[in-house]
Design a protein around this motif. Structure first.
Motif, PDB file in Angstrom:
ATOM      1  N   ILE A 139       0.835  -1.204   0.000  1.00  0.00           N
ATOM      2  CA  ILE A 139       0.000   0.000   0.000  1.00  0.00           C
ATOM      3  C   ILE A 139       0.867   1.251   0.000  1.00  0.00           C
ATOM      4  CG2 ILE A 139      -0.286   0.202   2.525  1.00  0.00           C
ATOM      5  CD1 ILE A 139      -3.211   0.973   1.949  1.00  0.00           C
ATOM      6  N   ALA A 140       2.032   1.206   0.660  1.00  0.00           N
ATOM      7  CA  ALA A 140       2.934   2.368   0.654  1.00  0.00           C
ATOM      8  C   ALA A 140       3.428   2.652  -0.758  1.00  0.00           C
ATOM      9  CB  ALA A 140       4.112   2.128   1.593  1.00  0.00           C
ATOM     10  N   ARG A 141       3.797   1.607  -1.467  1.00  0.00           N
ATOM     11  CA  ARG A 141       4.330   1.801  -2.825  1.00  0.00           C
ATOM     12  C   ARG A 141       3.260   2.370  -3.753  1.00  0.00           C
ATOM     13  NH1 ARG A 141       5.033  -1.570  -7.438  1.00  0.00           N
ATOM     14  NH2 ARG A 141       6.820  -0.898  -8.700  1.00  0.00           N
ATOM     15  N   ARG A 142       2.033   1.919  -3.601  1.00  0.00           N
ATOM     16  CA  ARG A 142       0.987   2.358  -4.522  1.00  0.00           C
ATOM     17  C   ARG A 142       0.323   3.669  -4.107  1.00  0.00           C
ATOM     18  NH1 ARG A 142      -2.966  -0.667  -4.192  1.00  0.00           N
ATOM     19  NH2 ARG A 142      -2.289  -2.257  -2.727  1.00  0.00           N
ATOM     20  N   ARG A 143       0.419   4.040  -2.814  1.00  0.00           N
ATOM     21  CA  ARG A 143      -0.337   5.201  -2.346  1.00  0.00           C
ATOM     22  C   ARG A 143       0.501   6.292  -1.687  1.00  0.00           C
ATOM     23  NH1 ARG A 143      -5.030   5.622  -4.968  1.00  0.00           N
ATOM     24  NH2 ARG A 143      -5.892   3.525  -5.266  1.00  0.00           N
ATOM     25  N   PHE A 144       1.652   5.946  -1.080  1.00  0.00           N
ATOM     26  CA  PHE A 144       2.360   6.920  -0.248  1.00  0.00           C
ATOM     27  C   PHE A 144       3.774   7.259  -0.719  1.00  0.00           C
ATOM     28  CE2 PHE A 144      -0.365   4.714   3.095  1.00  0.00           C
ATOM     29  CZ  PHE A 144      -1.407   5.611   2.944  1.00  0.00           C
ATOM     30  N   LEU A 145       4.315   6.538  -1.697  1.00  0.00           N
ATOM     31  CA  LEU A 145       5.681   6.808  -2.146  1.00  0.00           C
ATOM     32  C   LEU A 145       5.697   7.557  -3.472  1.00  0.00           C
ATOM     33  CD1 LEU A 145       7.488   3.458  -1.187  1.00  0.00           C
ATOM     34  CD2 LEU A 145       7.501   5.635   0.037  1.00  0.00           C
ATOM     35  N   TYR A 146       5.073   6.989  -4.490  1.00  0.00           N
ATOM     36  CA  TYR A 146       5.031   7.642  -5.802  1.00  0.00           C
ATOM     37  C   TYR A 146       3.887   8.645  -5.840  1.00  0.00           C
ATOM     38  CZ  TYR A 146       8.144   4.002  -7.766  1.00  0.00           C
ATOM     39  OH  TYR A 146       9.197   3.165  -8.053  1.00  0.00           O
ATOM     40  N   THR A 147       3.950   9.645  -5.002  1.00  0.00           N
ATOM     41  CA  THR A 147       2.887  10.642  -4.952  1.00  0.00           C
ATOM     42  C   THR A 147       3.421  11.933  -4.371  1.00  0.00           C
ATOM     43  OG1 THR A 147       0.701  11.160  -4.076  1.00  0.00           O
ATOM     44  CG2 THR A 147       2.129   9.849  -2.666  1.00  0.00           C
ATOM     45  N   ASN A 148       2.791  13.038  -4.750  1.00  0.00           N
ATOM     46  CA  ASN A 148       3.126  14.346  -4.190  1.00  0.00           C
ATOM     47  C   ASN A 148       2.080  14.823  -3.193  1.00  0.00           C
ATOM     48  OD1 ASN A 148       5.612  14.894  -5.643  1.00  0.00           O
ATOM     49  ND2 ASN A 148       4.352  15.035  -7.484  1.00  0.00           N
ATOM     50  N   PHE A 149       1.136  13.947  -2.846  1.00  0.00           N
ATOM     51  CA  PHE A 149       0.093  14.261  -1.871  1.00  0.00           C
ATOM     52  C   PHE A 149      -0.655  15.547  -2.242  1.00  0.00           C
ATOM     53  CE2 PHE A 149       3.261  11.766   0.525  1.00  0.00           C
ATOM     54  CZ  PHE A 149       2.462  10.731   0.957  1.00  0.00           C
ATOM     55  N   ASP A 150      -0.858  15.751  -3.549  1.00  0.00           N
ATOM     56  CA  ASP A 150      -1.561  16.953  -3.979  1.00  0.00           C
ATOM     57  C   ASP A 150      -2.983  16.664  -4.457  1.00  0.00           C
ATOM     58  OD1 ASP A 150      -0.664  15.570  -6.175  1.00  0.00           O
ATOM     59  OD2 ASP A 150       0.371  17.265  -7.111  1.00  0.00           O
ATOM     60  N   ASP A 151      -3.434  15.428  -4.272  1.00  0.00           N
ATOM     61  CA  ASP A 151      -4.811  15.073  -4.591  1.00  0.00           C
ATOM     62  C   ASP A 151      -5.382  14.273  -3.422  1.00  0.00           C
ATOM     63  OD1 ASP A 151      -7.245  14.247  -5.548  1.00  0.00           O
ATOM     64  OD2 ASP A 151      -6.487  13.631  -7.514  1.00  0.00           O
ATOM     65  N   PRO A 152      -6.210  14.892  -2.577  1.00  0.00           N
ATOM     66  CA  PRO A 152      -6.741  14.196  -1.383  1.00  0.00           C
ATOM     67  C   PRO A 152      -7.478  12.911  -1.725  1.00  0.00           C
ATOM     68  CG  PRO A 152      -7.225  16.555  -1.301  1.00  0.00           C
ATOM     69  CD  PRO A 152      -6.680  16.279  -2.666  1.00  0.00           C
ATOM     70  N   ARG A 153      -7.964  12.787  -2.937  1.00  0.00           N
ATOM     71  CA  ARG A 153      -8.714  11.582  -3.292  1.00  0.00           C
ATOM     72  C   ARG A 153      -7.840  10.333  -3.229  1.00  0.00           C
ATOM     73  NH1 ARG A 153     -11.022  13.575  -8.956  1.00  0.00           N
ATOM     74  NH2 ARG A 153      -8.859  14.330  -8.972  1.00  0.00           N
ATOM     75  N   ASN A 154      -6.528  10.508  -3.414  1.00  0.00           N
ATOM     76  CA  ASN A 154      -5.628   9.354  -3.330  1.00  0.00           C
ATOM     77  C   ASN A 154      -5.586   8.776  -1.918  1.00  0.00           C
ATOM     78  OD1 ASN A 154      -4.841   9.444  -6.056  1.00  0.00           O
ATOM     79  ND2 ASN A 154      -3.316  11.018  -5.630  1.00  0.00           N
TER      80      ASN A 154
END
Length: 541
Positions: A139-154
């Motif tokens: 879940i970290a790889r798919r949701r928390f690593l490859y992301t800039n946390f700029d879309d709350p929907r993620n």
């Protein structure tokens, strides 16, 4: 190519800067990379003397799918680019108070059997632990690593919401306590807790979420690229050059140039070239893969710093390090490719590094890499290459290293104690006498040579308030077109994380707000719309 071609300057030629440059050039941008030193690689450098060749930094090849994904973005693969060896044992552990070492194996089944042989019931406990670790990693790889946390929907995705309670508990529980719930044997708890050091922290300050690291070393296995990690840097450099990146070494950046008043934007980077001449490289965007503290506090005016000095005073650095690179005549039986030495009183050890009265721990836990066990090219035939890393406080006052014992006193004494402990554990009583090459490195070297914040060896520690979106952001909040990559930024410490940080910068430039790795291209268009057919060929050259 995504969007309009722009001129982009990347500061720093470590793995993050090289990877970011390559990805941006692959998208069709005109990229110039500026590296202050004469060699590329940053912390992942190389040093040679008298037939011994040393990696000067990273030495654990973990998260293999991250490397493979990066290479596949360029139409190749890790298997094509690197000669990877899976280590067996993955690593050895000497724990004070126990007569015999423990060898961690390359597969999950073998490690389950190992745990069970040491502590009845620990095998089943490790099965549960690794199930949890694999789930957290996925879940970290798919949701928390490859992301800039700029879309709350993620963060509101169903799988995240379904595991919200479990994830919250993992974030609120220290790693050492989580490991202690699984096993009782001190050696096994230390094996499960030591990954905190890879994250620049201590087991009692690292969230249990990072038990996902055990999925990597106890289940996926530990790998080594023949030729050393400098071979990895060479491959990524070739890919960057093949994509069209203009790499300039001996280019020490003095300032990030700005334009505009109300909302400043980057205009380029001013640097001193190899002749001492001041040069400005113009740019529509600038990516700094240099140390984030140095970038913000030294390359920008105070008024436009997103992370000014007062912000850093509220942050925790990862440890500093004393490194020793040793060329040894003959063999050193008793060591494996990776060997860890653990003190009995871990609380005291980590308290010396991170506590209110920081000092060099004695005795100290430390790490030894002996790549000559796997790679015949790193030492003369029959001889041994040893790399020692002793975690110490991030404090340049500990001093600099040097050649042949000429470093500062605390640095050399720390190295001497580690050498003596190795000799004691392995029974090689004449180890010190057989050293023919010796170079040490101290926290002051990290500060002066790599502009490392507080002389730290890794970057900001992965404590709760310095993880994921709490770690910061990879773009300036005050300057248009300024981005950050590398271990001192997000998502964090380590070579795989640096590759992910490069991809996240690419997402910023593209305006891509998705979570998860970028889709890998079909073979026919693997080099991207820039059309540089030389990428794959250059990577093999």
């Amino acid at each position: 190519m995504i969007g309009e071609s722009e001129r982009i300057v990347v500061i720093g030629g470590g793995i993050a800067g090289l990877a970011t440059s390559a990805l941006l050039a692959r998208d069709g941008h005109r990229v110039t990379l500026l590296e202050a030193r004469d060699e590329l690689g940053g912390r992942a450098g190389r040093w040679e003397r008298h037939g011994f060749r040393f990696d000067t930094g990273p030495s654990w090849y973990l998260m293999p799918e991250v490397f493979d994904h990066f290479f596949r973005l360029f139409g190749t693969s890790a298997a094509e680019q690197l000669d990877l060896v899976r280590l067996d044992p993955g690593y050895r552990v000497y724990a004070d108070g126990y007569a015999d070492p423990v060898d961690l194996r390359p597969t999950r089944a073998e490690n389950v059997a190992l745990f069970e042989s040491i502590e009845p019931g620990a095998g089943a406990a490790l099965e549960r632990y690794l199930d949890s670790a694999e789930s957290a990693y996925d879940i970290a790889r798919r949701r928390f690593l490859y992301t800039n946390f700029d879309d709350p929907r993620n963060l509101l995705a169903g799988e995240v919401l379904r595991q919200a309670g479990r994830l919250a508990k993992l974030l609120a529980t220290p790693l050492d306590r989580f490991a202690a719930h699984a096993v009782r044997d001190r050696r096994l708890r230390q094996v499960l807790g030591y990954p905190a050091v890879f994250l620049g922290s201590s087991p009692d300050a690292t969230p249990a979420m990072y038990h996902l690291m055990s999925h990597m070393d106890l289940e996926q296995g530990v790998f080594y690229p023949q030729g050393g990690f400098s071979a990895l840097i060479d491959r990524i450099t070739a890919i960057a050059e093949g994509a069209g990146v203009d790499i300039v070494t001996g280019a020490r950046v003095e300032a990030i140039e700005l334009s505009g008043d109300a909302r400043p934007a980057v205009a380029g980077a001013r640097f001193l070239d190899a002749t001492g001449r001041s040069v400005v490289a113009p740019a529509h965007r600038v990516v700094s893969a240099a140390d984030l503290h140095h970038t913000e506090t030294q390359l920008l005016p105070r008024a436009v710093q997103t992370y000014p000095e007062e912000w850093w005073r509220r942050r925790t650095s990862g440890p500093g390090a004393v490194l020793a690179m040793l060329g040894v005549r003959g063999e050193v039986p008793g060591l494996e490719h990776h060997t860890l030495f653990f003190t009995e009183d871990w609380g005291r050890n980590f308290g010396a590094i991170f506590g209110s009265d920081p000092h060099v721990p004695d005795p100290a836990s430390f790490y030894v890499c002996m790549p000559s066990a796997t790679d015949p090219t790193v030492a003369p035939a029959g001889d041994t290459n040893l790399f020692i890393l002793v975690p110490v406080p991030a404090d340049p006052a500990i001093g600099r290293g040097g050649l042949d014992g000429a470093g500062d006193r605390l640095v050399e004494e720390t190295a001497d104690r580690a050498i003596a402990r190795i000799a004691e554990a392995t029974g090689v009583d004449d180890l010190a006498a057989r050293i023919v090459v010796r170079r040490t490195v101290g926290p002051a070297d990290f500060a002066e040579d790599l502009n490392s914040w507080q002389g730290g060896a890794l970057g900001p520690a992965h404590t709760l308030r310095q993880s994921a979106f709490l770690r910061g952001t990879n773009r300036s909040r005050k300057i248009e077109g300024l981005y950050y990559a590398g271990g001192s930024s997000v998502p964090g410490i380590g070579l795989p994380m640096c590759l992910i940080s490069a991809e996240n910068v690419l997402k910023r430039v593209r305006g891509d707000r998705s979570a998860g790795p970028i889709a890998e291209p079909e073979a026919s268009d693997a080099v991207g719309a820039a059309g540089s057919g030389a990428v794959a060929d250059a990577a093999h050259a």
